[in-house]
Design a protein around this motif. Structure first.
Motif, PDB file in Angstrom:
ATOM      1  N   SER A  26      -3.036  23.902 -50.082  1.00  0.00           N
ATOM      2  CA  SER A  26      -3.970  22.019 -50.583  1.00  0.00           C
ATOM      3  C   SER A  26      -2.665  21.314 -49.772  1.00  0.00           C
ATOM      4  O   SER A  26      -3.183  20.526 -49.314  1.00  0.00           O
ATOM      5  N   ASN A  29      -3.085  21.372 -46.402  1.00  0.00           N
ATOM      6  CA  ASN A  29      -4.191  20.399 -44.928  1.00  0.00           C
ATOM      7  C   ASN A  29      -3.686  19.586 -45.567  1.00  0.00           C
ATOM      8  O   ASN A  29      -4.607  18.422 -44.590  1.00  0.00           O
ATOM      9  N   TRP A  33      -4.604  16.812 -42.318  1.00  0.00           N
ATOM     10  CA  TRP A  33      -5.410  15.309 -42.418  1.00  0.00           C
ATOM     11  C   TRP A  33      -4.609  14.453 -42.209  1.00  0.00           C
ATOM     12  O   TRP A  33      -5.269  13.195 -41.321  1.00  0.00           O
ATOM     13  N   ALA A  55      -7.387  21.207 -39.333  1.00  0.00           N
ATOM     14  CA  ALA A  55      -7.302  21.157 -40.402  1.00  0.00           C
ATOM     15  C   ALA A  55      -8.659  21.425 -41.294  1.00  0.00           C
ATOM     16  O   ALA A  55      -9.060  22.032 -42.677  1.00  0.00           O
ATOM     17  N   HIS A  58      -8.975  25.048 -41.088  1.00  0.00           N
ATOM     18  CA  HIS A  58      -7.793  25.644 -42.217  1.00  0.00           C
ATOM     19  C   HIS A  58      -8.372  25.536 -43.898  1.00  0.00           C
ATOM     20  O   HIS A  58      -8.936  26.398 -44.813  1.00  0.00           O
ATOM     21  N   SER A  59      -9.079  24.405 -43.854  1.00  0.00           N
ATOM     22  CA  SER A  59     -10.095  23.822 -45.318  1.00  0.00           C
ATOM     23  C   SER A  59     -10.941  25.433 -45.277  1.00  0.00           C
ATOM     24  O   SER A  59     -10.698  25.852 -46.614  1.00  0.00           O
TER      25      SER A  59
END
Length: 65
Positions: A26, A29, A33, A55, A58-59
């Motif tokens: 998190s 990420n 972002w 991003a 990855h999310s």
């Protein structure tokens, strides 16, 4: 940092269920972002798109588990 996490996850996919790994993902990420937004704000659109794409990927890869 994401490379180390991805390497660990590729060796042990169950590590994705660990809350600490999710927290690190998190944070990474959020950094991706924020970097994408900064690039977009400063007019470096190519980098903004590429970092935003990484991003998003990855999310999806981390949080779809």
């Amino acid at each position: 940092m994401p490379c180390i996490l991805h390497y660990q996850w590729s060796n042990n996919p169950t590590a994705l269920q660990d809350p600490l790994n999710k927290a690190l993902a998190s944070i990474a990420n959020a950094i991706l972002w924020a970097s994408s937004a900064w690039y977009a704000k400063t007019g470096v659109n190519d980098n903004a798109v590429l970092v935003g794409l990484s991003a998003a990927l990855h999310s999806y890869s981390v949080f779809s588990q």
